[in-house]
Design a protein around this motif. Structure first.
Motif: not given
Length: 181
Positions: A12-15, A43-51
């Protein structure tokens, strides 16, 4: 060789934790109504942590439109086939009561739409998206008619030159009908 350039990480992209930020995030957590599957938070979480700082998201945006509809007589008496009816009854039984269900309509005749269309929701994935918002819109009824409900449909901007329109073409997203009681 792709294995030298692409690393697949299950989870899960959030974890999950990535070894480094990425240049591209491709997602498909878009519902028949754009935000229905939790895309904003994911997607907000993915943008902040992964992009990465100059990274991109695909799709670019999602717009859910709404219009008033007057159903033709054959659509006013919908039915569910045996499999669908059994499934719905089991869901109602598990929840211990019936409730309004989301009904998809495909191939709705254009003359059933009796108003202008309005933007119900617009999600711009090029930036962080507000978790909530209240908007107002005005629909103008275009002819003398009885409004049976509202139709909502998705336009998904995959790239600058590619729009997926769930009202005009068949995809896994379908226009959603809300009955006025």
């Amino acid at each position: 060789k792709l294995e030298d350039k692409v690393i697949l990480i299950l989870g899960d992209s959030r974890s999950v934790s990535l070894p480094e930020t990425v240049d591209l995030i491709v997602s498909e957590v878009i519902g028949d109504i754009g935000s229905a599957e939790g895309v904003v938070q994911i997607l907000n979480d993915a943008r902040i942590r992964h992009l990465s700082k100059n990274g991109n998201m695909v799709p670019l945006s999602s717009t859910t439109y709404i219009a008033a509809v007057q159903l033709s007589q054959d659509l006013k008496e919908p039915y569910f086939d045996d499999v669908s009816r059994d499934y719905i009854n089991r869901v109602f039984h598990n929840k211990r009561h019936p409730f309004d269900i989301k009904v998809g309509i495909v191939d709705l005749p254009e003359d059933c739409i009796v108003s202008t269309q309005g933007t119900f929701e617009h999600l711009n994935f090029k930036t962080l998206i507000a978790d909530e918002g209240i908007e107002s819109l005005t629909l103008s009824v275009s002819r003398n008619s009885l409004i049976d409900g509202f139709l909502l449909w998705l336009n998904l901007e995959v790239s600058q030159n590619m729009i997926i329109d769930s009202l005009k073409d068949k995809y896994n997203w379908v226009p959603i009908y809300f009955l006025l009681s």
